[in-house]
Design an enzyme around this catalytic site. Structure first.
Site, short mmCIF file in Angstrom:
data_model
loop_
_atom_site.label_atom_id
_atom_site.label_comp_id
_atom_site.label_asym_id
_atom_site.label_seq_id
_atom_site.Cartn_x
_atom_site.Cartn_y
_atom_site.Cartn_z
N ASP A 1 0.85 -1.19 0.00
CA ASP A 1 0.00 0.00 0.00
C ASP A 1 0.89 1.24 0.00
O ASP A 1 1.74 1.41 0.90
CB ASP A 1 -0.91 0.02 1.23
CG ASP A 1 -2.13 -0.87 1.05
OD1 ASP A 1 -2.14 -1.69 0.12
OD2 ASP A 1 -3.08 -0.76 1.85
N HIS B 1 -5.85 2.77 -5.07
CA HIS B 1 -6.05 2.97 -3.64
C HIS B 1 -6.86 4.25 -3.41
O HIS B 1 -6.83 4.81 -2.31
CB HIS B 1 -4.70 3.06 -2.94
CG HIS B 1 -4.72 2.69 -1.48
ND1 HIS B 1 -5.58 1.76 -0.94
CD2 HIS B 1 -3.97 3.13 -0.43
CE1 HIS B 1 -5.37 1.64 0.35
NE2 HIS B 1 -4.40 2.47 0.70
N HIS C 1 -7.75 8.59 -0.39
CA HIS C 1 -7.72 7.64 0.73
C HIS C 1 -8.88 7.86 1.70
O HIS C 1 -8.70 7.92 2.92
CB HIS C 1 -6.38 7.79 1.46
CG HIS C 1 -5.96 6.59 2.26
ND1 HIS C 1 -6.26 6.44 3.60
CD2 HIS C 1 -5.26 5.49 1.92
CE1 HIS C 1 -5.74 5.31 4.05
NE2 HIS C 1 -5.14 4.70 3.05
N HIS D 1 3.18 -2.05 3.99
CA HIS D 1 3.20 -0.61 3.73
C HIS D 1 4.59 -0.18 3.27
O HIS D 1 5.59 -0.52 3.90
CB HIS D 1 2.77 0.17 4.96
CG HIS D 1 1.29 0.16 5.19
ND1 HIS D 1 0.66 -0.83 5.90
CD2 HIS D 1 0.31 1.02 4.78
CE1 HIS D 1 -0.65 -0.59 5.93
NE2 HIS D 1 -0.88 0.53 5.27
#
Length: 390
Positions: free
Chosen positions: A205, A256, A260, A354
């Site tokens: 991510d 994504h 966000h 991440h």
């Protein structure tokens, strides 16, 4: 009786008594003790004479349960499950519920976000851009029509936060789904893998850049490992060179969203702009079309958001391995990341990693090496989109 004869009888009696005593000693198993002396074998005995425990270890418990399950007479016989433990408090390390991921973006948690890098040059009209614009225009018209008809308003928008159940012994994680997410082209692992095909799907991510992505890409290249990167507007605009490199080196790049958001808190029109806008920005910036996968920010979802995502042509991807790596000011450490993967990796796994984590970056080479030595390959999520998962 003569003295010599009397002496002889005494000797004979002594010999008989000795023989009898010897026989009793040799057959002492036939004469069990009727009591146990405290301090030797008593349950409450001293520490120097402990009674061996009859409680199996967690591993022994699982093996015994799988080999010889003993249901109660009134119960039906069912296949033994790792989660089917009568007293789970005795075996706390068998499994645990993983908390939802609460990563955030912006100054609230990440005050040191680097300033955007200069944009690279892009051509005015990229090849195939007209096709993408046409498809997106058609999608917008279709979704706008459904919005006007109240289709999405009729769908349940109760928010759920993705979580799962960690299991050891390389057993696939349990699902935290609130309903059958496969009905919405969503998944969190590959359930259909075979023992002969050991595979893990690496996913990263990328909400923003924190200086570690180049090293992550270098490590992946050294292992010839392909991954999925989920990117936002902030990441695309600040590091167009990185997202271009991802595609050039054969990785998938997924959606994504632009900003966000917590998806169930947004209306359908806003979410359409968030998703299609991110794909359009990616194409304009890199010349590559975004791969049709979406990771919901923070793992928040609802039936409405999953259906809308599906209607926009995206597959929703959750995860079966994750840990608290998303706060750069509170990192778990390299050893923690390595040990976590060694403890919880499993076939068909989709780990959430991440890119802003120093610990992940430092541990990645060792993690990939460990997985390779265990016989795993690094698969493409396209395998799952092609219908290999229920």
């Amino acid at each position: 009786m003569k003295r010599t004869e009397k002496t002889g009888w005494i000797i004979v009696h002594i010999i008989c008594v000795c023989i009898l005593a010897f026989c009793v000693w040799k057959n002492r198993e036939l004469f069990p003790e009727t009591s146990v002396t405290a301090g030797e074998h008593d349950v409450e005995g001293e520490e120097d004479s402990p009674v061996p425990t009859l409680i199996p270890s967690p591993t022994e418990y699982i093996e015994q349960k799988e080999l010889s399950p003993t249901p109660k007479p009134t119960e039906s016989v069912t296949a033994p499950e790792l989660t089917d433990i009568p007293e789970p408090t005795k075996f706390p390390d068998l499994e645990e519920a993983a908390d939802p991921i609460k990563d955030k973006m912006g100054e609230e948690l990440f005050p040191g976000t680097p300033a955007p890098a200069p944009q690279t040059d892009t051509v005015d009209k990229l090849e195939g851009e007209g096709d993408l614009e046409k498809r997106h225009a058609e999608l917008r018209a279709e979704i706008d029509k459904k919005i006007a008809q109240g289709v999405y308003e009729e769908l349940d928008n109760k928010q759920y936060d993705w979580w799962f159940i960690r299991k050891k012994k390389q057993v696939p994680s349990g699902s935290g789904e609130a309903f059958d997410i496969s009905l919405y082209d969503a998944f969190y692992l590959n359930k259909n893998v075979s023992d002969e095909d050991k595979v893990i799907y690496l996913t990263f991510d990328c909400g923003y850049e924190n200086g570690f992505t180049p090293q992550i890409l270098d490590t992946l290249a050294a292992h010839n490992a392909k991954a999925m990167f989920f990117v936002t507007e902030a990441f695309i605009e600040s590091r167009p060179d990185y997202v271009t490199r991802m595609k050039e080196e054969g990785h998938l790049v997924g959606n994504h969203t632009l900003s966000h958001p917590i998806m169930p808190k947004k209306d359908a029109a806003t979410l359409m702009d968030e998703i299609l806008g991110c794909a359009e920005l990616f194409y304009e910036t890199t010349g590559y079309e975004m791969d049709p996968f979406l990771r919901p920010p923070t793992g928040a979802y609802s039936k409405r958001t999953l259906q809308l995502t599906k209607d926009l042509g995206y597959t929703t991807v959750f995860w079966s391995i994750a840990y608290k790596d998303y706060d750069p000011n509170n990192q778990p450490g390299k050893d923690y990341v390595t040990d976590h993967f060694k403890t919880y990796y499993h076939n068909g796994a989709i780990p959430l990693i991440h890119n802003i984590s120093k610990s992940n970056t430092e541990a990645l080479d060792e993690v990939l090496t460990m997985l390779e030595e265990a016989g795993y390959r690094f698969g493409s999520l396209m395998e799952l989109r092609k219908g290999n998962v229920d």
